[in-house]
Each structure stands twice: as structure tokens, then as C-alpha cells.
Enzyme design. Structure first.
Site, PDB file in Angstrom:
ATOM      1  N   ASP A 262       6.509   1.229  -5.584  1.00 19.71           N
ATOM      2  CA  ASP A 262       5.940   1.297  -6.917  1.00 19.71           C
ATOM      3  C   ASP A 262       5.523   2.760  -7.175  1.00 19.71           C
ATOM      4  OD1 ASP A 262       4.954   0.658  -9.419  1.00 19.71           O
ATOM      5  OD2 ASP A 262       3.958  -1.172  -8.769  1.00 19.71           O
ATOM      6  N   GLU A 448      -1.271  -3.730 -16.692  1.00 22.64           N
ATOM      7  CA  GLU A 448      -1.785  -3.376 -15.358  1.00 22.64           C
ATOM      8  C   GLU A 448      -3.308  -3.328 -15.308  1.00 22.64           C
ATOM      9  OE1 GLU A 448       0.617  -0.655 -13.085  1.00 22.64           O
ATOM     10  OE2 GLU A 448       2.074  -0.548 -14.699  1.00 22.64           O
TER      11      GLU A 448
HETATM   12  C1  BGC Z   1       4.115  -1.008 -12.120  1.00 23.27           C
HETATM   13  C2  BGC Z   1       5.499  -1.579 -11.912  1.00 23.27           C
HETATM   14  C3  BGC Z   1       6.515  -0.823 -12.719  1.00 23.27           C
HETATM   15  C4  BGC Z   1       6.415   0.637 -12.371  1.00 23.27           C
HETATM   16  C5  BGC Z   1       7.414   1.514 -13.074  1.00 23.27           C
HETATM   17  C6  BGC Z   1       4.085   0.501 -11.987  1.00 23.27           C
HETATM   18  O1  BGC Z   1       2.855   1.033 -12.373  1.00 23.27           O
HETATM   19  O2  BGC Z   1       3.219  -1.583 -11.191  1.00 23.27           O
HETATM   20  O3  BGC Z   1       5.514  -2.944 -12.233  1.00 23.27           O
HETATM   21  O4  BGC Z   1       7.797  -1.327 -12.482  1.00 23.27           O
HETATM   22  O5  BGC Z   1       5.107   1.107 -12.698  1.00 23.27           O
HETATM   23  O6  BGC Z   1       7.078   1.757 -14.378  1.00 23.27           O
END
Ligand code: BGC
Length: 576
Positions: A262, A448
Site C-alpha cells: 500500500d 480511509e
Molecule cells: C489505500 C489503498 C489504495 C492506495 C492507492 C491507499 O492509501 O489504502 O486502498 O489502493 O492508497 O491509492
């Protein structure tokens, strides 16, 4: 030559720098210059929040063609992957079909429909130049305070497992033309108190029994990648969890695809430990690039990272590139561009909206609405496609504005109604002689950690905002009939509002097709959705659920998982 032979032959020719390049993922802006693709043999590009690659789909494709040509001009000419967070449609592109977020699909629990929505997402993602999507999220959230509850299908392992497999099949297609990503491995939804990236307190056996099945199903469906999670498991960061990534996922489950990190995981979770745990590709973004490339190089030179680990990572990347035919067809397909947001795609999204709606109350059978019922629609959420779509829509944190191609709930109701529909945007009381008020309330978009309840931003709560509570108070006190439509990414504590209103509908984040809501409100279709989560009565009731003991049997929800009324059976949630 079989793919595995081609992989070995390429690998044998690769320098360490070329191998590290395949293990690197960066954004197409800020992180690198186009020239860096050549210098560092970059293996993949991610597009998420930030400047768009172009002004329209042709422009996006053109940008990726330009970057791909640079990759192809390197010594071995290995093409790049282009990845995108297309988590409910190609949601980074204004004009794409935007589906209900996964929680709504969990309410519909229709695997065939999920497969169709994923297939459409893949077409629209490919039409804008991508061949890798970071979806589906197969988290199993046990805590509504988590800001990502809506990205997951359900708190039920069984529903999640069934829909995860369908989503992977739909996204990837047959033959596989794009790779999907099951995320976030593992325990993301089960952190103590629902903290994004927090610690998950679970025994190893509980992880295997409750959280692993969707990954097993995704792997069996051939998922091309799995993303590691920000959370820790009993104190060990998942990105550095060798046992679960290497022994369980790659070993026991026989996953032969890519484990992708991630965001900035290399600097956040221990550098070389991340690679040694089994992560194959790292999102080396926002200033991590040089440190990552140099860190891995040094790690190999000093013997901290075994050469075999690097070779395993590169094999996995190349395997997926061969699998989607990228060496033969490295450029996006221009013929897909006209398919973005077409009616046939929107029709499937509309069906998904209809099936996602959960009817929690329908006293005196006030629904379905009659076409000639005099209506007032209330609240700013009613006429704003940004609000109805949640986070990960146009922007990472969503938008509070209308976006291209979407239909708002008010527009959809007006299309169906035979009489003039009044609109009271902010409780001014413009209800005239209305017989029924449709009050739309809910949560503004978030994504998030920004959406964690009680988290660092502290912007969200388990109850409606005071303003929205007032709208319900105001209209239920008038003596006209009221229907409350809740737009939210999770169950909220709305016990009082359910009592006040005549009818109450959980609509989740429906996405671009407001028509799906109007069609059910007016009875063209019956309700089908069933709660994908148990629904809290009060904040206190769920103390257990919000702590590490979230499987607390003493908690009695207001509605159990699986509840949902219908027109044909208005008093019971069981199907006739
Ligand atoms: C998230 C992921 C995402 C990634 C790319 C991260 O902050 O947890 O779910 O795919 O960013 O944007």
C-alpha cells in the site's frame, strides 16, 4: 514458448536495477519524470488523486501510450502496468459509470450482478488506459467506526467470500485482460476500535477462519494481485508479516500473483523487512522513490535481501504481464473509449442501486409512492451526485459537487412523478401542500482514516449531524407522511429517526444512478436489499462491538444482519 519459459529467459538477462524497476510503482507526476522510466526501468504506474493524465479518455490513453513507449524503448522492452483505484466503477474519471460502493452490493448480495459491475468497471478502466485495478476490497469490518466500512461488502465472511470471487471474475474477464487486486491483506476491517491502520487483536486461528476465506476465493478465481494492509496483526505490521504473506498466501493458498504494497509502505513499515516478508511491488510514491530503489539495491548487495526473493518478485510481475498479453498488446484499446458511461452500463448500475436499497420501516404502507402523490423532497443530499456517491469518487475524498453523467435523487424522482415535486434544500419549509416528504440525510463523503469515527480528524459520528436531525424533526412534526432516505457508508445510530419517520430506507452510497432509487420508491420494482451488517440501536449498545471483543453476544442490534422489508411482505424481513 510457454509463459514460464519466457519469464525465465527474461529474468536470466535482467540486471539488478532492471529487476528493482519491475518491483517499483510510482505516480505519473511528481514522483518521476518520463525520462526516469528509462533510467530506472519502472515497472508500473499508479493513478489516484492528483492531476489527471489528460482532459478526456483519448488524452488519458495518449499519456499512457507516451509513457509506455519509453518503457518499450529500454534494453529489454518490458511494458508497464497502469493501475488505478477503480473501486466502484472507474471512479477517477468524470463521466464514468459509478456503481454503489461495495456495502450496497453486499446488501444486494447478488454475485451475478457483482460480476457484471466489475466487468463494466474493467471496460471503463481499460478505456481510460489502465490494465490493473486496486479492487475489490474484501475486508470484513466488525466496527462501524472504521472509515472504510463501505469499501467492503459485509461483516459476513460468507457474503464477502461469495462476492469477492464474483468481483475478481468480472474484473479480470476471460481471457484475462486486466488484473484485479484483493485488498487489504489482512485484518484491515478488524482493528481494535475501527482505527484505519491500527492493530488487529485476533488469534492466528481466528484470522484463518474469519478473514482468510475471501482471499482463498479470490485466489481460486485467479486474482492477479493482493495488496498488503496498513494494519498490524498483534503488533506485527502486515507489510512485514512474513508468515501470513509468504507462508499462508503464497504457500498454503498457492497465490502466484503479485503482492503489492500500500501507499509508501516501504518507508512506513521497515524498509527491507517489507520485501523480505514477501511484498513484490512497492508503491514508492510521495518522496519514497529514491530511498526505496537504493534501499533494495543495498539490501541485495549486503545480503539482507536474498537474490531469490528479488527473483520471486520479478517472476510474479512478469507472469501477470504475460497473462494479460501486455507484451503483444502494450497499448490501450481505443475502441473502448465510446463505451464509457453508456446506457447499457448505467442500466446495470441502476439495477445495482435498486437491489442495494434496504427498507427498514414502512408503517401503514406509505411506500410505494403513487405517481400523483404531492411530494416535497428535503435536504441538500437529494440533489447532489457527489454526496450520493461517497469517497473515492472523482477525488480520493469524494466530491460535494455534481459530476458528469450522474443523475441525482431529486432529478430521478421528478422524472417519475406525475405532479410538481417541491424541493426544500435546507429546511426552509417550502412544502406547500405536499402529502409526503422524502427527506434525504447522511454522511458527507470521506475515505480511509479521514472517515474514522473518533479518529484524528474527528469529523464523523455514529449519529446524524444536528442539522440533519433537525430536518427530520421539522418534517415529522408537520403531520405529513415522511420517508427518510439515509445516504451513508455504514449503519448509523438512527433509532430515533426510524421511530419518527413513517418509512426509512438505508441507501448506502448509490453512485451515479439516482434513477434506481426513484424506481423502487414509486414501486416499479420491489425492495430486495438485506442488511449486510447488523444495525446498532445506540452508541452504548455497541461498546463491545467497538472494542477488541467485537463478537460480543450480549450486543442486541436494532436490526440483525439480513433484515430488510419488501412491498410483497411489508411486515417481515423474511421472503414469502
Ligand atoms: C489505500 C489503498 C489504495 C492506495 C492507492 C491507499 O492509501 O489504502 O486502498 O489502493 O492508497 O491509492
Amino acid at each position: 514458448m510457454a509463459d514460464e519459459q519466457k519469464i525465465e529467459s527474461l529474468l536470466a538477462q535482467m540486471t539488478l536495477e532492471e529487476k528493482i524497476g519491475q518491483m517499483t510503482q510510482v505516480r505519473h507526476f511528481d514522483d518521476i519524470t518520463p525520462e526516469d522510466i528509462k533510467t530506472w526501468f519502472i515497472g508500473s504506474i499508479i493513478h489516484t488523486q492528483g492531476p489527471t493524465p489528460g482532459t478526456d479518455a483519448a488524452g488519458w490513453q495518449a499519456k499512457f501510450v507516451e509513457l509506455q513507449k519509453i518503457a518499450l524503448s529500454t534494453r529489454l522492452g518490458i511494458p508497464m502496468f497502469f493501475g488505478v483505484d477503480a473501486v466502484h466503477g472507474q471512479n477517477t474519471y468524470s463521466g464514468a459509470t459509478i456503481f454503489p460502493h461495495n456495502i450496497g452490493l453486499g446488501a444486494a448480495a447478488n454475485a451475478e450482478l457483482v460480476e457484471q459491475t466489475a466487468a463494466i468497471t474493467a471496460v471503463e478502466a481499460r478505456a481510460t488506459g489502465f490494465n490493473w485495478v486496486f479492487s475489490p476490497c474484501v475486508a470484513i469490518p466488525y466496527n462501524e467506526k472504521w472509515g472504510r466500512v463501505y469499501e467492503a461488502f459485509s461483516e459476513s465472511t460468507d457474503i464477502t467470500t461469495k462476492l469477492a470471487a464474483a468481483s475478481v471474475r468480472g474484473h479480470q474477464g476471460q481471457p484475462v485482460s486486466l488484473i484485479a487486486t484483493a485488498k487489504h491483506f489482512i485484518g484491515d476491517g478488524a482493528t481494535d476500535f475501527g482505527v484505519e491502520g491500527g492493530n488487529t487483536t485476533l488469534s492466528y486461528e481466528e484470522v484463518l477462519e474469519r478473514l482468510l476465506p475471501p482471499y482463498r476465493a479470490a485466489v481460486e478465481a485467479g486474482v492477479g494481485s493482493v495488496m498488503a494492509s496498513f494494519n498490524s496483526l498483534n503488533g506485527v505490521p502486515m507489510h512485514a508479516h512474513r508468515k501470513l504473506i509468504t507462508e499462508v498466501l503464497k504457500g498454503s493458498l498457492k497465490f502466484d500473483g503479485i503482492v503489492v504494497s500500500d501507499w509508501k509502505a516501504y518507508s512506513r513499515f521497515g524498509g527491507t523487512d517489507v520485501i523480505n516478508a514477501g511484498v513484490d511491488v512497492v508503491m514508492a510514491v510521495e518522496g519514497d522513490f529514491n530511498m526505496y530503489v537504493e534501499g533494495v539495491r543495498q539490501g541485495v548487495v549486503s545480503g539482507v535481501i536474498p537474490q531469490e526473493r528479488i527473483d520471486d518478485a520479478v517472476r510474479r510481475v512478469l507472469r501477470q504481464k504475460f497473462r494479460i498479453g501486455l507484451f503483444d498488446n502494450p497499448f490501450p484499446d481505443v475502441t473502448l473509449i465510446p463505451k464509457i458511461g453508456v446506457q447499457a452500463h448505467r442500466d446495470v448500475a441502476r439495477q445495482a442501486v435498486r437491489e442495494s436499497l434496504v427498507l427498514l420501516k414502512n408503517e401503514n404502507i406509505i411506500l410505494p409512492l403513487q405517481k400523483d402523490t404531492r411530494l416535497v423532497v428535503v435536504g441538500e443530499f437529494a440533489d447532489n451526485s457527489g454526496f450520493q456517491s461517497g469517497g473515492w469518487t472523482i477525488n480520493w475524498q469524494g466530491t460535494t459537487e455534481n459530476y458528469a453523467g450522474a443523475t441525482t435523487i431529486l432529478e430521478a424522482i421528478r422524472k417519475k412523478a406525475a405532479t410538481r415535486v417541491l424541493y426544500d434544500k435546507d429546511g426552509q419549509g417550502v412544502d406547500g401542500d405536499a402529502e409526503v416528504a422524502v427527506i434525504v440525510v447522511g454522511e458527507t463523503p470521506y475515505a480511509e482514516f479521514m472517515g474514522d469515527i473518533g479518529g484524528p480528524m474527528n469529523k464523523y459520528q455514529l449519529t446524524l449531524t444536528e442539522e440533519h436531525q433537525k430536518l427530520v424533526d421539522q418534517y415529522t412534526a408537520k403531520g405529513i407522511k415522511t420517508v427518510v432516505l439515509l445516504i451513508s457508508g455504514r449503519p448509523l445510530v438512527v433509532t430515533k429517526q426510524i421511530e419518527q419517520a413513517d418509512a426509512f430506507i438505508a441507501a448506502w452510497f448509490p453512485g451515479s444512478e439516482g434513477d434506481g432509487i426513484a424506481e423502487v420508491l414509486f414501486g416499479d420494482y420491489d425492495f430486495k436489499g438485506k442488511l449486510p451488517h447488523s444495525w446498532p440501536t445506540s452508541e452504548d449498545d455497541y461498546t463491545g462491538k467497538y472494542g477488541p471483543n467485537f463478537w460480543d453476544d450480549r450486543v442486541k442490534p436494532l436490526f440483525p444482519i439480513g433484515f430488510g422489508l419488501t412491498y410483497t411482505n411489508p411486515r417481515s424481513s423474511k421472503n414469502t
